[in-house]
Scaffold this motif. Sequence first.
Motif, short mmCIF file in Angstrom:
data_model
loop_
_atom_site.label_atom_id
_atom_site.label_comp_id
_atom_site.label_asym_id
_atom_site.label_seq_id
_atom_site.Cartn_x
_atom_site.Cartn_y
_atom_site.Cartn_z
N ARG A 1 0.73 -1.31 -0.56
CA ARG A 1 -0.12 -0.48 0.21
C ARG A 1 0.91 1.38 0.11
O ARG A 1 1.99 1.61 0.64
CB ARG A 1 -0.83 0.26 1.40
N GLY B 1 1.90 4.62 0.66
CA GLY B 1 2.21 6.35 1.12
C GLY B 1 1.05 7.19 1.21
O GLY B 1 1.16 8.30 1.85
N GLY B 2 0.70 7.82 -0.22
CA GLY B 2 0.05 9.16 -0.64
C GLY B 2 1.11 9.62 -0.94
O GLY B 2 1.04 11.48 -0.43
N ALA B 3 1.91 9.91 -1.79
CA ALA B 3 2.97 10.35 -2.57
C ALA B 3 2.64 10.58 -3.99
O ALA B 3 2.61 9.22 -4.72
CB ALA B 3 4.31 10.13 -2.16
N ILE C 1 8.79 0.70 -2.29
CA ILE C 1 8.41 -1.42 -1.45
C ILE C 1 9.25 -1.61 -0.73
O ILE C 1 9.20 -3.02 -0.19
CB ILE C 1 8.03 -1.77 -2.75
N GLU C 2 11.15 -1.12 -0.94
CA GLU C 2 11.49 -2.00 -0.21
C GLU C 2 11.82 -0.97 1.23
O GLU C 2 13.09 -1.55 2.29
CB GLU C 2 13.02 -1.63 -0.77
N GLY C 3 10.41 0.06 1.25
CA GLY C 3 10.56 0.20 2.81
C GLY C 3 10.81 1.78 3.00
O GLY C 3 11.28 2.23 4.60
N LYS C 4 11.56 2.51 1.81
CA LYS C 4 12.54 3.83 1.89
C LYS C 4 11.58 5.02 1.78
O LYS C 4 10.45 4.85 1.42
CB LYS C 4 13.88 3.35 1.19
N VAL C 5 12.68 6.07 1.65
CA VAL C 5 11.54 7.58 1.21
C VAL C 5 11.49 7.42 -0.58
O VAL C 5 12.29 6.89 -1.14
CB VAL C 5 12.50 8.47 1.59
N TYR D 1 15.36 -3.88 -5.56
CA TYR D 1 16.65 -5.40 -4.70
C TYR D 1 17.47 -4.79 -5.46
O TYR D 1 17.94 -6.04 -5.91
CB TYR D 1 15.63 -5.99 -3.63
N SER E 1 11.64 -4.33 5.62
CA SER E 1 11.31 -3.79 3.62
C SER E 1 9.77 -2.95 4.54
O SER E 1 9.38 -2.84 3.06
CB SER E 1 12.13 -4.27 2.63
N LEU F 1 8.26 -1.54 6.64
CA LEU F 1 8.27 -0.11 7.19
C LEU F 1 7.12 0.51 7.54
O LEU F 1 6.38 1.00 8.01
CB LEU F 1 9.84 0.58 6.92
N ILE F 2 6.77 0.75 5.19
CA ILE F 2 5.58 1.43 5.29
C ILE F 2 4.30 1.40 5.82
O ILE F 2 3.63 1.07 6.57
CB ILE F 2 5.99 2.05 3.90
N ALA F 3 3.86 0.03 5.63
CA ALA F 3 2.62 -0.96 5.83
C ALA F 3 2.56 -1.32 6.93
O ALA F 3 1.34 -1.02 7.97
CB ALA F 3 3.38 -2.20 5.89
N GLN G 1 1.81 2.21 8.73
CA GLN G 1 0.43 2.08 8.30
C GLN G 1 -0.96 1.55 9.03
O GLN G 1 -1.76 2.16 10.16
CB GLN G 1 0.62 1.94 6.92
N ASP G 2 0.18 0.87 9.67
CA ASP G 2 -0.70 -0.48 11.13
C ASP G 2 -1.13 0.50 11.99
O ASP G 2 -1.79 0.35 12.99
CB ASP G 2 0.32 -1.99 11.13
N VAL H 1 10.59 8.65 7.41
CA VAL H 1 10.06 8.07 5.71
C VAL H 1 8.53 8.09 6.73
O VAL H 1 7.27 8.64 5.80
CB VAL H 1 9.53 6.09 6.32
N PHE I 1 5.52 11.22 3.59
CA PHE I 1 4.43 9.70 3.12
C PHE I 1 3.00 11.11 3.76
O PHE I 1 3.24 11.16 4.80
CB PHE I 1 4.86 8.55 2.96
#
Lengths: 622, 155
Positions: free
Chosen positions: A301, A303-305, A318-322, A338, B23, B25-27, B30-31, B61, B65
């Motif tokens: 999902r 983050g709204g950017a 997707i990799e969890g980064k900015v 990756y 990886s 982190l964003i999800a 969100q939770d 992060v 967002f």
Amino acid sequence: MNDKQQKLTSVAELEKKRQGLNKQRSSDAPMIAVCCGTGCQAYGGKKIADAFKEEIEKHGLGGKVEVKTTGCHGFCERGLLVVIRPQNYFYQRVRLEDVPEIVSETVIGGKPIERLLYESLATGEKIASEEEVPFYKKQVRLVFGDNGYIDPYEIDDYIAVGGYSAFSKVLSGMTPEQVIDEVRKAGLRGRGGGGFPADIKWQSSREAHGEPKYIICNCDEGDPGAFMDRSLMEGNPHAILEGMMIGAYAVGSSIAYIYIRNEYPLAVKNAYRAIQQAKDYGLLGKNILGSGFDLEIKINRGGGAFVCGESTALMASIEGKVGEPRPKYIHTSHKGLYNKPTVLNNVETWANVPLIINKGADWYSKIGTENSKGTKIFSLVGKINHTGLVEVPMGITLREIVYEIGGGIPGDKKFKAVQTGGPSGGCIPENLLDLPVDFDELTNAGSMMGSGAMIVMDEENCMVDIARYFLEFLEDESCGKCVPCREGLRRMREILDDITQGRGEESHLEMLEEMSEVINDGALCGLGQTAPNPVMTTLKYFRDEYKAHIQDKKCPAGVCKSLITYHIIEEKCTGCKLCVNACSYGAIEFMGKKTPVVLHQSECTKCGACKEVCKLKAIEIR
Amino acid sequence: MSELSAVKETISSILDRYDRDKSNLIAILQDVQAEYNYLPREAIAEVSQALDIPLSQVFSVATFFRAFSLKPRGRHSVHVCLGTACHVRGAASILQQMEKEMNVCCGDTTEDKKFTLEGVNCVGACALGPVVVVDGEYIGHVSVNKVKPLLENYD
Ligand SMILES: Cc1cc2nc3c(=O)[nH]c(=O)nc-3n(C[C@H](O)[C@H](O)[C@H](O)COP(=O)(O)O)c2cc1C
Ligand code: FES
């Protein structure tokens, strides 16, 4: 439907399943298709569907008449939409109260209800069947059409209409090279913005070194005003999954991601459900249909950017980064997610793939223009009578879309421009309305296809304000990594602030043009590079409007608040007091019945509440 | 003390959902946000520690967002769509009226913690524009004059 689906273990079993489903379902069995897309949900969606079910039970027709909750039918302006099949009676603006009558009159009695039918804007004539409604008549709904027939929550519905047959065709006799070749011959170009040929990306990832390879579906849909990806993901998620499966097979990938905007809760929900069902059926997982091919699809999902719709930023996210983009000296098809070979395509691009495999490249490439094949879904919004989603063959003219499908501009207003391509696109004026719509023609006009938003504007929209709007949007969404975009867009927006607030100078226009060029050349990613487009096209086609703001300090469209004032037309005002009550700022004074009210400019914030309520058109903007 | 351990416990269960994989982190954030309606400082610190990601990186992060908020939010979230389709149908005036009625600026929460007012770029219901989304419910064809009665529906 059986509760626990046995995994299908071969292509033959899938075909048997389909035959079984079709035997149970007859194509002329009565069905009430209720649109439950996000738009129609605002009008009651599921509640109305439930009321239909109850009503059907009440008449003892349970099991004989099916009530189907479908995805978006596209004609969102007229929601809630209900289609009664097999006659295809098309009902619009249906409300809860209408349910009993529809069941007794139409479902049981077989007669259409006049009041709920679409009325032709030109002739006032009532139109009963879905195919004859002008909004649909000129459309070619190859990708979007199944939305009105299937329940996105039920994989069986998709299988019954031929779903996953392209995938089984691929598994049972096409090599990956043959698949890519078919897509190449079809001439499929990416629907997410740039129009890059899909087969080239696939081929290049297939040949690239590195394991695993990734497949990604871009459902970030950041373009404000576009909602076709949402509607497809909500209304027919399995078509997208099937496209991704075929792509993964061709590229040699066994892990795929769908990146969905968090603002689309229903799309997220339906995608999760679709993946789960595909797993239960053995269409995802290990050794799919006994072919030895493995595939797993995960959901991410956003983050709204806005910038996260850009390929490299999306992968970072997707990799969890900015979500910051990187320069693309090395293509993502070689080093993407990756740092592995990655194919990223848009939702609509993926949804076209099963169609190409099923019907063949020869058939597909006959639709469209020389270099743009197939159809494109546009969201037709703004100042237009028939707002909604339209799917048309490439090469149709803007005029046909706006006037024939869209039904023209509401309220006798004059057409001014249509904005295509979102924040990266441009505004196209009236004299270019006969432009055939495809990737190259739009680019030549200084705009672009983008994701397919078409925002129609009338004489009451100010083009300088629109240019400012997009710049402000992009300034806000710029990730800040490169200077031309971070600083340049801000300076341009400040200049436009000056112009719209009456501080504009003649030299500003040249400055805007020069900065546009520099940002276009110097920015790191597509966001910055294309950001000046709305300014450049409005300067090109609507320069007079800029001049009016600068020289006469006037906003001809009556939008820019610093340059307009509201006035009471004394001859028309009867002192009815509606505006006095509507004004939250106490700017309008009641002077007695039958006497015109008085507007105190010093208190007026120009919010427009008074003009909105005035029934006598006694308030004007100067 | 008990509050902090409650946070630890909640975060721990969220992390387990994602196999404590960095990886995600964003999800994960969100939770966390869904749990608390915002990202409390302690929760961010806990995520950073548990996943062994520098605090600065989690913050970058969390602030990048739009979906994340570092401030507590009101009981009702009011999202005014400022997307292009809504803009050309007058969304800016709707937002202005909301700000006036709630007496807050866009992005803030009312003093009584009743509403949080935010602007969003397109909620995908452009045909209904101008659109306002309150607590996930879509309200279409909003006009300046409908703002006040609309807000009175909530308590
Ligand atoms: C700033 C920016 C935003 C973008 N947003 C999207 C988006 O929301 N959806 C999308 O499909 N593509 C978006 N793109 C295009 C993607 O980078 C990429 O080209 C596309 O997803 C590739 O798929 P396609 O070849 O099927 O079009 C965006 C590009 C830029 C530069
Ligand atoms: S622009 Fe407001 S919903 Fe799309």
